[in-house]
Design a protein around this motif. Sequence first.
Motif, PDB file in Angstrom:
ATOM      1  N   GLU A   1       0.818  -1.229   0.000  1.00  0.00           N
ATOM      2  CA  GLU A   1       0.000   0.000   0.000  1.00  0.00           C
ATOM      3  C   GLU A   1       0.838   1.260   0.000  1.00  0.00           C
ATOM      4  OE1 GLU A   1      -2.715  -0.303   3.247  1.00  0.00           O
ATOM      5  OE2 GLU A   1      -3.961  -1.783   2.229  1.00  0.00           O
ATOM      6  N   ASP A   2       1.981   1.234   0.672  1.00  0.00           N
ATOM      7  CA  ASP A   2       2.698   2.482   0.916  1.00  0.00           C
ATOM      8  C   ASP A   2       3.929   2.707   0.055  1.00  0.00           C
ATOM      9  OD1 ASP A   2       2.106   2.603   4.542  1.00  0.00           O
ATOM     10  OD2 ASP A   2       0.794   2.814   2.800  1.00  0.00           O
ATOM     11  N   LEU A   3       4.442   1.681  -0.613  1.00  0.00           N
ATOM     12  CA  LEU A   3       5.677   1.884  -1.356  1.00  0.00           C
ATOM     13  C   LEU A   3       5.421   2.534  -2.717  1.00  0.00           C
ATOM     14  CD1 LEU A   3       8.668   1.659  -1.655  1.00  0.00           C
ATOM     15  CD2 LEU A   3       8.424  -0.747  -2.264  1.00  0.00           C
ATOM     16  N   TRP A   4       4.367   2.113  -3.410  1.00  0.00           N
ATOM     17  CA  TRP A   4       4.152   2.646  -4.761  1.00  0.00           C
ATOM     18  C   TRP A   4       3.967   4.174  -4.789  1.00  0.00           C
ATOM     19  CZ3 TRP A   4       5.530   1.577  -9.372  1.00  0.00           C
ATOM     20  CH2 TRP A   4       5.053   2.394 -10.406  1.00  0.00           C
ATOM     21  N   PRO A   5       3.212   4.785  -3.883  1.00  0.00           N
ATOM     22  CA  PRO A   5       3.087   6.249  -3.927  1.00  0.00           C
ATOM     23  C   PRO A   5       4.440   6.968  -3.894  1.00  0.00           C
ATOM     24  CG  PRO A   5       1.457   5.352  -2.430  1.00  0.00           C
ATOM     25  CD  PRO A   5       2.345   4.207  -2.855  1.00  0.00           C
ATOM     26  N   ILE A   6       5.426   6.382  -3.217  1.00  0.00           N
ATOM     27  CA  ILE A   6       6.761   6.993  -3.176  1.00  0.00           C
ATOM     28  C   ILE A   6       7.389   6.961  -4.568  1.00  0.00           C
ATOM     29  CG2 ILE A   6       9.094   6.613  -2.280  1.00  0.00           C
ATOM     30  CD1 ILE A   6       7.761   5.595   0.290  1.00  0.00           C
ATOM     31  N   ILE A   7       7.226   5.822  -5.246  1.00  0.00           N
ATOM     32  CA  ILE A   7       7.776   5.710  -6.604  1.00  0.00           C
ATOM     33  C   ILE A   7       6.984   6.614  -7.545  1.00  0.00           C
ATOM     34  CG2 ILE A   7       8.152   4.121  -8.520  1.00  0.00           C
ATOM     35  CD1 ILE A   7       8.499   1.900  -6.427  1.00  0.00           C
ATOM     36  N   GLY A   8       5.670   6.665  -7.365  1.00  0.00           N
ATOM     37  CA  GLY A   8       4.837   7.519  -8.197  1.00  0.00           C
ATOM     38  C   GLY A   8       5.240   8.983  -8.089  1.00  0.00           C
ATOM     39  N   ALA A   9       5.621   9.395  -6.876  1.00  0.00           N
ATOM     40  CA  ALA A   9       6.053  10.783  -6.673  1.00  0.00           C
ATOM     41  C   ALA A   9       7.314  11.082  -7.478  1.00  0.00           C
ATOM     42  CB  ALA A   9       6.298  11.048  -5.186  1.00  0.00           C
ATOM     43  N   GLU A  10       8.225  10.140  -7.538  1.00  0.00           N
ATOM     44  CA  GLU A  10       9.442  10.327  -8.325  1.00  0.00           C
ATOM     45  C   GLU A  10       9.119  10.364  -9.813  1.00  0.00           C
ATOM     46  OE1 GLU A  10      12.793  10.896  -7.369  1.00  0.00           O
ATOM     47  OE2 GLU A  10      11.688  11.282  -5.528  1.00  0.00           O
ATOM     48  N   ASN A  11       8.179   9.514 -10.252  1.00  0.00           N
ATOM     49  CA  ASN A  11       7.762   9.538 -11.663  1.00  0.00           C
ATOM     50  C   ASN A  11       7.211  10.906 -12.036  1.00  0.00           C
ATOM     51  OD1 ASN A  11       8.429   6.876 -12.198  1.00  0.00           O
ATOM     52  ND2 ASN A  11       6.370   6.095 -11.817  1.00  0.00           N
ATOM     53  N   ASP A  12       6.514  11.551 -11.109  1.00  0.00           N
ATOM     54  CA  ASP A  12       5.878  12.836 -11.396  1.00  0.00           C
ATOM     55  C   ASP A  12       6.881  13.972 -11.538  1.00  0.00           C
ATOM     56  OD1 ASP A  12       2.902  12.226  -9.355  1.00  0.00           O
ATOM     57  OD2 ASP A  12       3.403  11.682 -11.420  1.00  0.00           O
ATOM     58  N   ARG A  13       8.112  13.762 -11.120  1.00  0.00           N
ATOM     59  CA  ARG A  13       9.106  14.846 -11.207  1.00  0.00           C
ATOM     60  C   ARG A  13       9.628  15.079 -12.623  1.00  0.00           C
ATOM     61  NH1 ARG A  13      12.254  15.814  -5.951  1.00  0.00           N
ATOM     62  NH2 ARG A  13      10.815  14.962  -4.437  1.00  0.00           N
ATOM     63  N   GLU A  14       9.263  14.207 -13.566  1.00  0.00           N
ATOM     64  CA  GLU A  14       9.646  14.378 -14.975  1.00  0.00           C
ATOM     65  C   GLU A  14      11.160  14.520 -15.154  1.00  0.00           C
ATOM     66  OE1 GLU A  14       7.279  17.336 -17.015  1.00  0.00           O
ATOM     67  OE2 GLU A  14       5.638  15.889 -17.171  1.00  0.00           O
ATOM     68  N   TYR A  15      11.880  13.480 -14.775  1.00  0.00           N
ATOM     69  CA  TYR A  15      13.324  13.453 -15.038  1.00  0.00           C
ATOM     70  C   TYR A  15      13.543  13.324 -16.545  1.00  0.00           C
ATOM     71  CZ  TYR A  15      14.124  12.483 -10.089  1.00  0.00           C
ATOM     72  OH  TYR A  15      14.176  12.564  -8.725  1.00  0.00           O
ATOM     73  N   ASP A  16      14.652  13.895 -17.036  1.00  0.00           N
ATOM     74  CA  ASP A  16      14.937  13.695 -18.455  1.00  0.00           C
ATOM     75  C   ASP A  16      15.953  12.571 -18.666  1.00  0.00           C
ATOM     76  OD1 ASP A  16      16.789  16.858 -18.533  1.00  0.00           O
ATOM     77  OD2 ASP A  16      17.242  14.933 -17.591  1.00  0.00           O
ATOM     78  N   ASP A  17      16.500  12.042 -17.577  1.00  0.00           N
ATOM     79  CA  ASP A  17      17.512  11.003 -17.687  1.00  0.00           C
ATOM     80  C   ASP A  17      17.067   9.783 -16.880  1.00  0.00           C
ATOM     81  OD1 ASP A  17      20.822  10.548 -16.315  1.00  0.00           O
ATOM     82  OD2 ASP A  17      19.918   9.675 -18.108  1.00  0.00           O
ATOM     83  N   ARG A  18      16.982   8.628 -17.557  1.00  0.00           N
ATOM     84  CA  ARG A  18      16.479   7.431 -16.870  1.00  0.00           C
ATOM     85  C   ARG A  18      17.412   6.986 -15.750  1.00  0.00           C
ATOM     86  NH1 ARG A  18      12.439   4.037 -17.830  1.00  0.00           N
ATOM     87  NH2 ARG A  18      11.992   4.856 -19.894  1.00  0.00           N
ATOM     88  N   ALA A  19      18.718   7.161 -15.943  1.00  0.00           N
ATOM     89  CA  ALA A  19      19.667   6.735 -14.916  1.00  0.00           C
ATOM     90  C   ALA A  19      19.470   7.548 -13.631  1.00  0.00           C
ATOM     91  CB  ALA A  19      21.095   6.884 -15.427  1.00  0.00           C
ATOM     92  N   GLU A  20      19.203   8.858 -13.803  1.00  0.00           N
ATOM     93  CA  GLU A  20      18.968   9.704 -12.630  1.00  0.00           C
ATOM     94  C   GLU A  20      17.672   9.293 -11.925  1.00  0.00           C
ATOM     95  OE1 GLU A  20      18.726  13.853 -13.596  1.00  0.00           O
ATOM     96  OE2 GLU A  20      18.436  14.441 -11.512  1.00  0.00           O
TER      97      GLU A  20
END
Lengths: 151, 312
Positions: free
Chosen positions: B56-75
């Motif tokens: 329940e609690d781990l995916w929202p953390i990853i989702g938050a990082e996805n929302d930051r719109e990184y331009d580099d996959r490694a970062e």
Amino acid sequence: MSVPSDRSARGVSTTVGYVLTLGITTLLVTGLLATTGGLVDTRQETATRDALDVFGQRVAANLMAADRLAESGADTVVLDVTLPNRVAGSGYVVTVHGSGSGSEIELESNRIDASATIEFVTTTDVADAELRGTDLRIVLTAANELEVRAA
Amino acid sequence: MNDRGQMILVTGFAIAVAIVALVLLLNTAIYAENLATRNVDSGADDALAYRTLVEEDLWPIIGAENDREYDDRAELRANVTARVDRFDDLSARPHFERGTSANLSNRTFHDGTHLRQRDQSRRMTDASGTKANWTMAEDVDDVRAFDVNTTGELESTDEPDTESFRIDVVGGDGTGDRWSVYVHEDLANDSSVAVKNGSQATPTEDVCSGILPSGPPALNLTAGTIEGSDCDAIVFGKGASPPYEIGITYGNRSAGTYNATVNGTPPGAGNFNEPSTSPYEVPIVYSLSVDVVYETAEFEYRARTRLGPEGS
């Protein structure tokens, strides 16, 4: 043989006296020992049966806990159950009748005439097993079956 | 008289031995009763509670990082890994104090991509602006959240099959089955949507006309809605099998915004820009597969679970 000269000592002799004394004493002793022996045996059976029942309940409870974990889609489930090696001075045998043969755990003492049977309910299949009474381990096998082994 | 006394003495000894045997029995009885009152806590409930916490609690953390719109996959990967490590550490701490090991191991990150256009006035051409017919993504096994919000420039036609802007989803099984959604205006300049399933030769025109606005519509292709209302005619990828190739035809005959979240990485060749110049691609973590491990001295539990947005 000395025989008292009074009138109240008529019919009394030493031989008869000894026979009576020994006979009554023997009866008394035999009766006491038999009762005490019987008492010990009865208590031993009751205590053993109660203890086996408690152990069986613990194994069943852990088996059902392992079943809940297996049903959650686990890849590995290993559960240890601590049991003593002897009950009332006698070893015992734990027989697991799995899902195909009644879903029950039977515990039977080796030397004392006492046993206990506990039923359980699981969704996962449980394999049959016959083990000496000792620490046990419940394992989820590759065939998605719960197996009880010696730890 | 002494002999008689000795017999009773011996009897007394025999009874004493029997009573000692009873005392030994007492030891067994005490142990069994004590065991009966103990809680059968194998750790099973705690293990399942830990797993629920992770799910329940781990995916929202990853989702938050996805929302930051990184331009580099490694970062992106480095930051997501750091946050997952922190979650792992914090969630395991209460269990450590009780002699239990709880951790997330054997992590597999599944790459995905957001394909986005945020510029409402821009036509739906590729990044260079020159290609009207172009491929958005290839080799896509799964698509979630594909929404298209048209704002104008729609072609006025009564032959959408050959004239209209459309989004194509082509099946990857070699049969070339194509599912398409056409958005255009009819000859009376009212917006119209047509759908062609993989098995059809020509599209079904004018679907869900009752819920279409008079102006350019907003569609969600994966949810099957127009302007937020259900449109049964839109079933994403119907008649086509993954892996999909997703493309746009006549992108110059529509303007608006879109967002598609796909499993995998789109083709290179400059079809998309880096964030945030429309149209752009954003590297994301599409899902995470992880082993949830819970161990004590008497107990071991391990389960592989896949984390993603709710409903995926």
